[in-house]
Design a protein around this motif. Structure first.
Motif: not given
Length: 83
Positions: A5-19
């Motif tokens: 399971v992978y997630t991307c981190e955005i600059e604000n520290g928020k994580a995207s939906l898991p993939l």
């Protein structure tokens, strides 16, 4: 192993939906690319040409033997005795 399971981190520290990634790895697979296919085709053509030449040579020799065997052979030296 790339599965998981992978997630991307955005600059604000928020994580995207898991993939979730499912990946099948083939242990006995061979990569076939253009040079490999062209090599196989060229080898096949060369083998076919050699086979055709071999068949031609073998059949050509058989014709020579048949013509020698069909020559007239005198079984009796004096043909008039035979007649």
């Amino acid at each position: 192993d790339p599965r998981g399971v992978y997630t991307c981190e955005i600059e604000n520290g928020k994580a995207s939906l898991p993939l979730q990634v499912h990946y099948r790895m083939c242990q006995n697979c061979i990569e076939v690319d253009a040079p490999t296919i062209s090599g196989i085709v060229i080898a096949d053509v060369i083998a076919t040409v050699f086979l055709a030449v071999a068949v031609y040579c073998i059949t050509g020799q058989d014709k020579g033997r048949m013509s020698r065997a069909s020559d007239r052979q005198n079984l009796i030296a004096n043909e008039q005795l035979y007649q």
